[in-house]
Design a protein around this motif. Sequence first.
Motif, PDB file in Angstrom:
ATOM      1  N   PRO A   1     -30.170  13.571 -33.828  1.00 21.36           N
ATOM      2  CA  PRO A   1     -29.024  14.312 -33.268  1.00 21.36           C
ATOM      3  C   PRO A   1     -29.408  15.140 -32.049  1.00 21.36           C
ATOM      4  O   PRO A   1     -28.652  15.181 -31.061  1.00 21.36           O
ATOM      5  CB  PRO A   1     -28.601  15.214 -34.431  1.00 21.36           C
ATOM      6  CG  PRO A   1     -29.061  14.515 -35.646  1.00 21.36           C
ATOM      7  CD  PRO A   1     -30.293  13.776 -35.262  1.00 21.36           C
ATOM      8  N   GLN A   2     -30.587  15.782 -32.096  1.00 23.81           N
ATOM      9  CA  GLN A   2     -30.948  16.673 -30.985  1.00 23.81           C
ATOM     10  C   GLN A   2     -31.259  15.902 -29.696  1.00 23.81           C
ATOM     11  O   GLN A   2     -31.406  16.512 -28.644  1.00 23.81           O
ATOM     12  CB  GLN A   2     -32.106  17.613 -31.378  1.00 23.81           C
ATOM     13  CG  GLN A   2     -33.331  16.946 -31.940  1.00 23.81           C
ATOM     14  CD  GLN A   2     -33.271  16.797 -33.464  1.00 23.81           C
ATOM     15  OE1 GLN A   2     -32.191  16.588 -34.023  1.00 23.81           O
ATOM     16  NE2 GLN A   2     -34.405  16.895 -34.126  1.00 23.81           N
ATOM     17  N   GLU A   3     -31.354  14.585 -29.790  1.00 24.46           N
ATOM     18  CA  GLU A   3     -31.571  13.783 -28.589  1.00 24.46           C
ATOM     19  C   GLU A   3     -30.261  13.393 -27.910  1.00 24.46           C
ATOM     20  O   GLU A   3     -30.277  12.741 -26.872  1.00 24.46           O
ATOM     21  CB  GLU A   3     -32.344  12.504 -28.936  1.00 24.46           C
ATOM     22  CG  GLU A   3     -33.755  12.770 -29.434  1.00 24.46           C
ATOM     23  CD  GLU A   3     -34.375  11.554 -30.102  1.00 24.46           C
ATOM     24  OE1 GLU A   3     -35.540  11.664 -30.482  1.00 24.46           O
ATOM     25  OE2 GLU A   3     -33.694  10.522 -30.233  1.00 24.46           O
ATOM     26  N   LEU A   4     -29.137  13.780 -28.529  1.00 20.93           N
ATOM     27  CA  LEU A   4     -27.837  13.380 -27.995  1.00 20.93           C
ATOM     28  C   LEU A   4     -27.110  14.581 -27.401  1.00 20.93           C
ATOM     29  O   LEU A   4     -27.408  15.729 -27.716  1.00 20.93           O
ATOM     30  CB  LEU A   4     -26.974  12.767 -29.106  1.00 20.93           C
ATOM     31  CG  LEU A   4     -27.524  11.517 -29.796  1.00 20.93           C
ATOM     32  CD1 LEU A   4     -26.563  11.052 -30.873  1.00 20.93           C
ATOM     33  CD2 LEU A   4     -27.784  10.399 -28.798  1.00 20.93           C
ATOM     34  N   SER A   5     -26.107  14.279 -26.576  1.00 23.52           N
ATOM     35  CA  SER A   5     -25.276  15.346 -26.010  1.00 23.52           C
ATOM     36  C   SER A   5     -24.306  15.842 -27.080  1.00 23.52           C
ATOM     37  O   SER A   5     -24.116  15.197 -28.107  1.00 23.52           O
ATOM     38  CB  SER A   5     -24.507  14.802 -24.817  1.00 23.52           C
ATOM     39  OG  SER A   5     -23.497  13.924 -25.265  1.00 23.52           O
ATOM     40  N   GLY A   6     -23.682  16.991 -26.795  1.00 19.64           N
ATOM     41  CA  GLY A   6     -22.736  17.563 -27.751  1.00 19.64           C
ATOM     42  C   GLY A   6     -21.604  16.610 -28.102  1.00 19.64           C
ATOM     43  O   GLY A   6     -21.239  16.459 -29.275  1.00 19.64           O
ATOM     44  N   GLY A   7     -21.072  15.941 -27.079  1.00 17.40           N
ATOM     45  CA  GLY A   7     -19.970  15.009 -27.312  1.00 17.40           C
ATOM     46  C   GLY A   7     -20.399  13.856 -28.201  1.00 17.40           C
ATOM     47  O   GLY A   7     -19.675  13.477 -29.130  1.00 17.40           O
ATOM     48  N   GLN A   8     -21.620  13.352 -27.961  1.00 22.91           N
ATOM     49  CA  GLN A   8     -22.121  12.235 -28.771  1.00 22.91           C
ATOM     50  C   GLN A   8     -22.351  12.678 -30.211  1.00 22.91           C
ATOM     51  O   GLN A   8     -22.063  11.948 -31.151  1.00 22.91           O
ATOM     52  CB  GLN A   8     -23.424  11.694 -28.160  1.00 22.91           C
ATOM     53  CG  GLN A   8     -23.181  10.905 -26.891  1.00 22.91           C
ATOM     54  CD  GLN A   8     -24.478  10.606 -26.165  1.00 22.91           C
ATOM     55  OE1 GLN A   8     -25.405  11.412 -26.170  1.00 22.91           O
ATOM     56  NE2 GLN A   8     -24.522   9.452 -25.528  1.00 22.91           N
ATOM     57  N   ARG A   9     -22.872  13.919 -30.351  1.00 20.11           N
ATOM     58  CA  ARG A   9     -23.092  14.421 -31.702  1.00 20.11           C
ATOM     59  C   ARG A   9     -21.766  14.528 -32.461  1.00 20.11           C
ATOM     60  O   ARG A   9     -21.701  14.178 -33.633  1.00 20.11           O
ATOM     61  CB  ARG A   9     -23.742  15.805 -31.657  1.00 20.11           C
ATOM     62  CG  ARG A   9     -25.212  15.754 -31.275  1.00 20.11           C
ATOM     63  CD  ARG A   9     -25.834  17.104 -31.463  1.00 20.11           C
ATOM     64  NE  ARG A   9     -26.673  17.411 -30.313  1.00 20.11           N
ATOM     65  CZ  ARG A   9     -27.355  18.541 -30.195  1.00 20.11           C
ATOM     66  NH1 ARG A   9     -27.257  19.488 -31.119  1.00 20.11           N
ATOM     67  NH2 ARG A   9     -28.113  18.736 -29.155  1.00 20.11           N
ATOM     68  N   GLN A  10     -20.734  15.010 -31.744  1.00 20.08           N
ATOM     69  CA  GLN A  10     -19.465  15.167 -32.433  1.00 20.08           C
ATOM     70  C   GLN A  10     -18.878  13.800 -32.789  1.00 20.08           C
ATOM     71  O   GLN A  10     -18.274  13.637 -33.841  1.00 20.08           O
ATOM     72  CB  GLN A  10     -18.491  15.987 -31.556  1.00 20.08           C
ATOM     73  CG  GLN A  10     -17.298  16.546 -32.288  1.00 20.08           C
ATOM     74  CD  GLN A  10     -17.672  17.467 -33.447  1.00 20.08           C
ATOM     75  OE1 GLN A  10     -18.341  17.044 -34.394  1.00 20.08           O
ATOM     76  NE2 GLN A  10     -17.264  18.721 -33.378  1.00 20.08           N
ATOM     77  N   ARG A  11     -19.140  12.803 -31.955  1.00 20.87           N
ATOM     78  CA  ARG A  11     -18.689  11.444 -32.279  1.00 20.87           C
ATOM     79  C   ARG A  11     -19.398  10.947 -33.540  1.00 20.87           C
ATOM     80  O   ARG A  11     -18.779  10.329 -34.419  1.00 20.87           O
ATOM     81  CB  ARG A  11     -19.011  10.483 -31.135  1.00 20.87           C
ATOM     82  CG  ARG A  11     -18.011  10.528 -30.015  1.00 20.87           C
ATOM     83  CD  ARG A  11     -18.518   9.737 -28.823  1.00 20.87           C
ATOM     84  NE  ARG A  11     -17.721  10.068 -27.654  1.00 20.87           N
ATOM     85  CZ  ARG A  11     -16.555   9.480 -27.391  1.00 20.87           C
ATOM     86  NH1 ARG A  11     -16.099   8.535 -28.182  1.00 20.87           N
ATOM     87  NH2 ARG A  11     -15.868   9.849 -26.337  1.00 20.87           N
ATOM     88  N   ALA A  12     -20.688  11.233 -33.611  1.00 14.31           N
ATOM     89  CA  ALA A  12     -21.442  10.827 -34.806  1.00 14.31           C
ATOM     90  C   ALA A  12     -20.879  11.528 -36.036  1.00 14.31           C
ATOM     91  O   ALA A  12     -20.729  10.924 -37.105  1.00 14.31           O
ATOM     92  CB  ALA A  12     -22.928  11.161 -34.637  1.00 14.31           C
ATOM     93  N   ALA A  13     -20.551  12.832 -35.869  1.00  7.72           N
ATOM     94  CA  ALA A  13     -20.003  13.586 -37.003  1.00  7.72           C
ATOM     95  C   ALA A  13     -18.649  13.000 -37.420  1.00  7.72           C
ATOM     96  O   ALA A  13     -18.340  12.919 -38.614  1.00  7.72           O
ATOM     97  CB  ALA A  13     -19.855  15.052 -36.632  1.00  7.72           C
ATOM     98  N   ILE A  14     -17.856  12.573 -36.437  1.00  5.89           N
ATOM     99  CA  ILE A  14     -16.563  11.960 -36.759  1.00  5.89           C
ATOM    100  C   ILE A  14     -16.780  10.638 -37.493  1.00  5.89           C
ATOM    101  O   ILE A  14     -16.112  10.335 -38.484  1.00  5.89           O
ATOM    102  CB  ILE A  14     -15.724  11.769 -35.471  1.00  5.89           C
ATOM    103  CG1 ILE A  14     -15.302  13.146 -34.931  1.00  5.89           C
ATOM    104  CG2 ILE A  14     -14.489  10.905 -35.744  1.00  5.89           C
ATOM    105  CD1 ILE A  14     -14.743  13.117 -33.524  1.00  5.89           C
ATOM    106  N   ALA A  15     -17.780   9.882 -37.040  1.00  6.11           N
ATOM    107  CA  ALA A  15     -18.112   8.624 -37.717  1.00  6.11           C
ATOM    108  C   ALA A  15     -18.476   8.892 -39.168  1.00  6.11           C
ATOM    109  O   ALA A  15     -18.044   8.182 -40.076  1.00  6.11           O
ATOM    110  CB  ALA A  15     -19.269   7.932 -37.000  1.00  6.11           C
ATOM    111  N   ARG A  16     -19.260   9.958 -39.386  1.00  4.76           N
ATOM    112  CA  ARG A  16     -19.656  10.301 -40.756  1.00  4.76           C
ATOM    113  C   ARG A  16     -18.428  10.669 -41.589  1.00  4.76           C
ATOM    114  O   ARG A  16     -18.325  10.310 -42.753  1.00  4.76           O
ATOM    115  CB  ARG A  16     -20.658  11.454 -40.731  1.00  4.76           C
ATOM    116  CG  ARG A  16     -21.152  11.835 -42.117  1.00  4.76           C
ATOM    117  CD  ARG A  16     -22.145  12.964 -42.064  1.00  4.76           C
ATOM    118  NE  ARG A  16     -21.496  14.199 -41.621  1.00  4.76           N
ATOM    119  CZ  ARG A  16     -22.158  15.329 -41.395  1.00  4.76           C
ATOM    120  NH1 ARG A  16     -23.470  15.375 -41.520  1.00  4.76           N
ATOM    121  NH2 ARG A  16     -21.511  16.394 -41.004  1.00  4.76           N
ATOM    122  N   ALA A  17     -17.483  11.412 -40.945  1.00  2.00           N
ATOM    123  CA  ALA A  17     -16.292  11.844 -41.684  1.00  2.00           C
ATOM    124  C   ALA A  17     -15.432  10.655 -42.087  1.00  2.00           C
ATOM    125  O   ALA A  17     -14.760  10.677 -43.115  1.00  2.00           O
ATOM    126  CB  ALA A  17     -15.491  12.820 -40.833  1.00  2.00           C
TER     127      ALA A  17
END
Lengths: 411, 225
Positions: B143-159
């Motif tokens: 996660p820390q290798e990604l931008s904030g927007g990408q992290r939030q996309r990943a979090a949405i994917a998880r949701a």
Amino acid sequence: MGLIHGIMVGCKEMWAHKMRSFLTMLGVILGVAALAAMFAFMEGMIADMQKFIRETGGVERVTCSSDQIPEDQLPFSSLNRQRRMKDIQALMNNIPEIDEFSPEVTLGRDYPVQYLNKTVRVEVRGVTVGELALRNYDVEKGRFICDIDRVERQRVAVIGTYPSDELFGQYANPLGRTIRIGNKNFRVVGVLKHYTAGMGGQNWMNWKNRIVFIPMETAWLCFTHNKDIPALDIQVKDTSKVAEISQRAQQVLFHTHRHISCLQMRTNEEMVENFSSRTAAFNITLGIVASISMLVGGIGIMNIMLASINERIREIGIRKAIGARNIDILLQVIVEAVLLSILGGVLGVGVSLLLTKFITFFVKENLSAPIVKPEQLLFAFSVSVIVGIVFGIFPAFKAARLDPIEALRHE
Amino acid sequence: MPKTVVELIDICKTYDTGAAAFEALHKINLVIEEGEFLAIIGPSGSGKSTLMHILGCLDTPTSGRMLLEGKDISRMSANELSAVRNKRIGFVFQTFNLLPRFNILQNVELPMVYGGVSPFERKRRAMDILKMVGLDDRWNHLPQELSGGQRQRAAIARALIMNPAMVFADEPTGNLDTKTGAQIMELFKELNNAGHTIILVTHDKDIAAQTKRQIEIRDGRIKEA
């Protein structure tokens, strides 16, 4: 939750805090190493002691030795006399259960024995044929002292490998050669087997090789000029009766010695008992020390798990929010604690192997060779796993009971 | 007629703070239907978070009933609530809340680990959903290798991975710059168009204005806009 996931999380955590995990494990490593090494050395000691007891005649042997005369009998102590053949005769007549007698006349433990211009100092003992059975000797070359030698006061000798090697060299045949014991000539008629035990060049069975036997009657005639038997051993093959028969033998000798308690019967069984009670005490002491270090290791694990949970409160909150049950969190923390202790246990077993090698290498003397038994390594290892579970439970409960909302808010 | 996802009936939540009881929610009645895009707005201390926690099954009401897809949630045990959170509810947080030691794929897989999905199936589904949010080429990044927007996309994917009845987004754009925030809002709109029920919790009126329905909470009571 899959166990595999828990293990993976645990490995990641350990890897992320390598130093911390290692220091935590150190407690377990030392505890397990101490436990396993202790087992190995105790095992070695017990084995050596058993061998020692066997080589000196085993539990079938009863030693009859002189004892201090009690004070109230001191006025008549002049009535007392040394043991003679008469005593053996009395024992033979009254106690048929005695299988073998071995009277001994020891001239000295460092008695000079010469061949040409070479001298060795060894134990010289006047014996009968019973010595073979009672002291566990075997003849390698030639023959042993026999009854004819005793009757005829023959000047013959059976020698151990130490005087044989020293006087004749390792490859010469000593049989038939004449050696001088004191200032008398003796013919060598037999050589005993070579006895060896121990390790690292140390042969602690060497006392058994440093010996020269001559017929008992010859010893009386040539050296002591009396007919006393300073030491008497008897053998009772039925080991269940050893205690009873040694009692009866004492009664018989009490009678032949005019009721003066100048004798003491000592069984090897006492020695065995003595030894096993001492090993038990040793085991308990070392066990306590090892347990304390395991306890310290366990507290270390608990401490680090508590710290780890404190750092990961938010992670626990996330896991709970996405559906981890309390039991999932509980198991995960326990798995992590057990991983630490298992790794500690494995390393500890490794260290114990090194430790036994190391100690053996540097302290050869006064130490039995350690015996490493796989089941004891397994035991030490399982103790470490149990420590991990036991000391993981408290942090695990703490983690599992976290409120997800609070945990998610935690910075 | 659309299916009802959640129904709140006279929900009250009282916090016992020693001397005086504090009523965070007072007789909340609310119906959320399938396919809704709802914003809950309100200043801090209004009871907005408490309502979200109860809706998200992280907390239980003091009184009243909550029906999630017809089932009464308010009397469920902690373990049952865990299962509900796992299978029926997705969370998106302001601070993303991805696990730092796991790559994006593993983070997205995490709900399925607790949901008892087989490892092979986990990977397949996670890759599918990452493709949907446009992160399939970054699956092995931390996660820390990604931008904030990408992290939030990943979090949405998880949701979304467990195909939940509703997705909660708690200030999802709060830690993002305006442009990235707008992109994330676009993603939510797309998801809503695809049929997902989305509940946005925010204090930003502009963000809330992009949703179809807004509810304002003030002093523990609902004020529908």
